[in-house]
Design a protein around this motif. Structure first.
Motif, PDB file in Angstrom:
ATOM      1  N   PRO A  59       0.784  -1.237   0.000  1.00 54.84           N
ATOM      2  CA  PRO A  59       0.000   0.000   0.000  1.00 54.84           C
ATOM      3  C   PRO A  59       0.814   1.284   0.000  1.00 54.84           C
ATOM      4  N   ASP A  60       2.060   1.234   0.460  1.00 52.40           N
ATOM      5  CA  ASP A  60       2.803   2.482   0.649  1.00 52.40           C
ATOM      6  C   ASP A  60       3.856   2.762  -0.413  1.00 52.40           C
ATOM      7  N   MET A  61       3.986   1.885  -1.422  1.00 51.05           N
ATOM      8  CA  MET A  61       5.001   2.136  -2.441  1.00 51.05           C
ATOM      9  C   MET A  61       4.710   1.300  -3.684  1.00 51.05           C
ATOM     10  N   GLU A  62       4.892   1.881  -4.856  1.00 47.36           N
ATOM     11  CA  GLU A  62       4.725   1.135  -6.091  1.00 47.36           C
ATOM     12  C   GLU A  62       5.806   0.068  -6.207  1.00 47.36           C
ATOM     13  N   GLU A  63       5.441  -1.061  -6.829  1.00 51.00           N
ATOM     14  CA  GLU A  63       6.353  -2.203  -6.887  1.00 51.00           C
ATOM     15  C   GLU A  63       7.685  -1.869  -7.583  1.00 51.00           C
ATOM     16  N   GLU A  64       7.632  -1.053  -8.637  1.00 44.26           N
ATOM     17  CA  GLU A  64       8.870  -0.737  -9.353  1.00 44.26           C
ATOM     18  C   GLU A  64       9.763   0.192  -8.526  1.00 44.26           C
ATOM     19  N   ASP A  65       9.161   1.128  -7.807  1.00 47.07           N
ATOM     20  CA  ASP A  65       9.949   2.020  -6.937  1.00 47.07           C
ATOM     21  C   ASP A  65      10.628   1.221  -5.833  1.00 47.07           C
ATOM     22  N   LEU A  66       9.921   0.239  -5.294  1.00 40.52           N
ATOM     23  CA  LEU A  66      10.486  -0.560  -4.204  1.00 40.52           C
ATOM     24  C   LEU A  66      11.676  -1.396  -4.680  1.00 40.52           C
TER      25      LEU A  66
END
Length: 214
Positions: A59-66
Motif C-alpha cells: 500500500p505504501d510504495m509502487e512495486e517498481e519504486d520498491l
C-alpha cells in the motif's frame, strides 16, 4: 538452512505463511514486514543470503519504486514475488531488475519451498500458470482473440469492469457491489495487469471488443 524474509500487507496471510514455512526443516524465517517502508528500514541489517518473499502490491510504495530501492541498497539480494495476479504485465516490468522468482499466492507450500530451494541454489522459479515470454514474444491479452473472457477474468472482475466503463468512481462501485473502496482499487489494478492495458481507456476498448458493453 535457507533464510527468508517475508513482506506482505495482509496480516493473516503474513502470519500464516510465516508459520507454514517455519514448519519446514530446511527454511528459517528471519523476520517479517507489513509494508515497504519497514522492509527498507530493516534491509541493511538482513543477511545478503536472505531471500525476500515480497508481495507485488504493497500500500505504501509502487512495486517498481520498491525494487529500485532494494537494488540500490542490496544489488544482489534475491527476490521472489508473491502475487494473486496471473497477468504478465507485472512480470515483464519487474524482470528487468533481475528478480529471481514470481509465484502465485495460491501455490502449495511444496511449490513455494521448491521455488525457495531453486533461488537459493542460484536459479529462478516462476509459477507454471504464468506465461513467461521474451519481450519480443510478449503479447498482452487485449490482442489475443481466442481467449474467452471468463478464462481471463472472474465474475466480480467483469462486474467491476462494466461499472468502470460506465465511469463510476471507486466509491460508487464499492457502494453498488457492497465492497470496500480498497477492494475495488485492487480489482482495478488486477484488471489492468491481467489485460495488459495501461489505463481506463484500455479497459473500455477490451470491454467493447468482447461485447461487455455497448
Amino acid at each position: 538452512m535457507t533464510r527468508v524474509y517475508i513482506t506482505d500487507d495482509h496480516e493473516m496471510y503474513l502470519e500464516g505463511l510465516s508459520l507454514l514455512l517455519q514448519r519446514q526443516t530446511a527454511v528459517e524465517v528471519t523476520g517479517t514486514s507489513s509494508n515497504a517502508s519497514d522492509l527498507l528500514l530493516r534491509l541493511p541489517q538482513l543477511s545478503p543470503e536472505d531471500i525476500l518473499l515480497l508481495d507485488v502490491n504493497l500500500p505504501d510504495m509502487e512495486e517498481e519504486d520498491l525494487i529500485k530501492k532494494i537494488r540500490t541498497i542490496r544489488p544482489q539480494q534475491k527476490v521472489i514475488y508473491l502475487t494473486l495476479i496471473r497477468g504478465t504485465r507485472y512480470v515483464h516490468k519487474l524482470l528487468k531488475y533481475q528478480v529471481q522468482g514470481y509465484i502465485l499466492k495460491n501455490a502449495s507450500v511444496d511449490e513455494l519451498v521448491k521455488a525457495i530451494d531453486a533461488v537459493a541454489a542460484g536459479g529462478q522459479y516462476f509459477s507454471k500458470e504464468i506465461d513467461i515470454l521474451s519481450e519480443g514474444e510478449f503479447r498482452n491479452t487485449l490482442t489475443i482473440e481466442d481467449r474467452k473472457v471468463n478464462e481471463i477474468l472472474s465474475k466480480r472482475e467483469v462486474e467491476v469492469l462494466k461499472l468502470v466503463c460506465k465511469e463510476f468512481s471507486n466509491a460508487e462501485i464499492a457502494q453498488k457491489l457492497f465492497l470496500s473502496i480498497s477492494t475495488v482499487e485492487t480489482h482495478r489494478k488486477n484488471l489492468i495487469a491481467k489485460l495488459g492495458v495501461q489505463n481506463t481507456v484500455g479497459l473500455v476498448k477490451f470491454a467493447i471488443r468482447n461485447n461487455l458493453i455497448d
